[in-house]
Design an enzyme around this catalytic site. Structure first.
Site, PDB file in Angstrom:
ATOM      1  N   SER A 165      18.093 -59.683  -7.243  1.00 15.47           N
ATOM      2  CA  SER A 165      17.213 -60.518  -6.418  1.00 15.47           C
ATOM      3  C   SER A 165      15.923 -60.822  -7.172  1.00 15.47           C
ATOM      4  O   SER A 165      15.938 -61.510  -8.185  1.00 15.47           O
ATOM      5  CB  SER A 165      16.959 -59.828  -5.078  1.00 15.47           C
ATOM      6  OG  SER A 165      16.262 -60.655  -4.183  1.00 15.47           O
ATOM      7  N   HIS A 282      18.326 -63.624   1.618  1.00 14.18           N
ATOM      8  CA  HIS A 282      19.588 -64.110   1.067  1.00 14.18           C
ATOM      9  C   HIS A 282      20.543 -64.619   2.158  1.00 14.18           C
ATOM     10  O   HIS A 282      21.757 -64.432   2.067  1.00 14.18           O
ATOM     11  CB  HIS A 282      20.259 -63.044   0.196  1.00 14.18           C
ATOM     12  CG  HIS A 282      19.377 -62.573  -0.923  1.00 14.18           C
ATOM     13  ND1 HIS A 282      19.069 -63.374  -2.000  1.00 14.18           N
ATOM     14  CD2 HIS A 282      18.687 -61.416  -1.113  1.00 14.18           C
ATOM     15  CE1 HIS A 282      18.254 -62.726  -2.816  1.00 14.18           C
ATOM     16  NE2 HIS A 282      18.004 -61.536  -2.286  1.00 14.18           N
TER      17      HIS A 282
END
Length: 386
Positions: A165, A282
């Site tokens: 990430s 996400h």
């Protein structure tokens, strides 16, 4: 080579201005990685990294470049993301002048004392998205200086990098694609935008452990339907992080996660553990953060990576600077395919050797996940914590 070029690239800066395009075009027109064959013999192993007779395109190893040398003399460096932070990170780095310089420069750029937040918190401040993301990035890059002092060969011989990430931006800075100062400002925009998106669309995340007979997909569908029946608009419940076999992180609306917790046994879910985050990262609930991030990305300098950088979107290599510009914004609303990335990086035929792996930054989550995905590769994994 990388060790010599990385510091210079880390501190370079040019005026951050560029063109803008529509979010739809950016999200829909990613490169497809059609040309994955190595261009030169140096891109291949001295021996095949998959069983003889296996189609090159069928092997996960085909999706990563590998130097033609003994893997034990090479390295892969990975960087953690939000959630790895802890109050006190950086205390082992302040005695390293180059690491302290990184903290000082970051504080000047971000207009707050990054080292103080890392060392003293308080936890509520450090854990908030707007402070956490820049702090983890800076602590990870400072930890690289520790690695450089202790094992300089690890950086010299690094041929691939990836980050979880937020850590993907750290990897891009390390690989020379994004200058340090502009990368920091980019992450600051990302953090602020994701913080605001979280406040606008209440959600959360939960780690889910399950077995081969579990029905995680069905559970997510039912959770979303349950929210709709109760009048919630545009609820979400889907996989946000692929970690390792039978372990994923599910993200979505708060009520959807409540449904999963209450009905775990009915769907064969062995454990549902809520994570201490306030947003459904996400997932489409972060859509509002994409446009500010895309605009910021279009205004910074991006170069082709000096080494392979693997994307969270599909685990495959970024091909060039333009592909980074097109692909990176998707990461905010798409799941992190970390398990798939590890297969691409570490798939080997039986008896093959593995490169050394260094997790650089706070925590040990990534080496722990590697052990679940590829235990033999994890035998050569090390943590370089701040």
């Amino acid at each position: 080579m990388l060790a010599r070029r990385f510091p210079r690239r880390l501190f370079c800066s040019k005026p951050p201005f560029g063109s803008e395009s529509s979010v739809r075009d950016l999200l829909d027109n990613a490169a497809t990685f059609e040309d994955i064959n190595p261009k030169t013999p140096d891109d291949e192993w001295s021996t095949l990294p998959y069983p003889k007779g296996t189609s090159f395109r069928q092997s996960q190893a085909a999706k990563s470049l590998r130097p033609k040398r003994d893997p034990r003399t090479t390295s892969i460096i990975v960087f953690p993301g939000q959630g790895a932070q802890f109050v006190g990170m950086g205390k082992d780095l302040v005695k390293i002048p180059s690491a302290k310089d990184i903290f000082d420069l970051a504080s000047e750029i971000l207009k707050f004392d990054v080292l103080k937040v890392c060392l003293e918190g308080p936890a509520e401040k450090l854990n908030s998205t707007r402070y956490c993301q820049p702090a983890v990035l800076v602590a990870s890059l400072a930890a690289l200086e520790k690695l450089k002092e202790e094992r300089p060969g690890a950086i010299d011989e690094c041929y691939a990098t990836a980050g979880f990430s937020l850590g993907e931006i750290t990897a891009l800075i390390f690989a020379g694609s994004i200058p340090f100062d502009q990368g920091l400002k980019l992450v600051q925009v990302r953090a602020e935008a994701m913080q605001l998106a979280s406040e606008a669309a209440a959600g959360g995340m939960a780690t889910v452990l399950y077995g081969p007979d579990s029905k995680l997909g069905q559970a997510c569908v039912k959770a979303k339907e349950w929210c709709i029946e109760r009048g919630e608009e545009n609820p979400e419940c889907l996989v946000a992080n692929y970690l390792y076999p039978h372990c994923k992180v599910v993200a979505g609306s708060a009520e959807a996660l409540n449904f999963l917790e209450s009905n775990a046994r009915a769907f064969g879910l062995r454990r549902v553990k809520r994570l201490p985050v306030s947003g459904a990262f996400h997932t489409p609930l972060m859509e509002a953060a994409v446009e500010p991030f895309r605009k910021a990305l279009n205004r910074i300098e991006i170069s082709d990576p000096l080494i392979s950088v693997h994307s969270n979107i599909d685990g495959q290599r970024y091909r060039n600077a333009e592909h980074i510009r097109k692909q990176l914004p998707k990461q905010i609303v798409r799941p992190v395919k970390w398990e798939q990335t590890l297969h691409i990086l570490y798939e080997r035929a039986q008896g093959e050797y593995f490169p050394r792996t260094f997790e650089v930054g706070p925590g040990k989550a990534l080496t722990t996940i590697l052990k679940q995905v590829n235990a033999k590769a994890s035998d050569h994994a090390y943590n370089v914590s701040p």
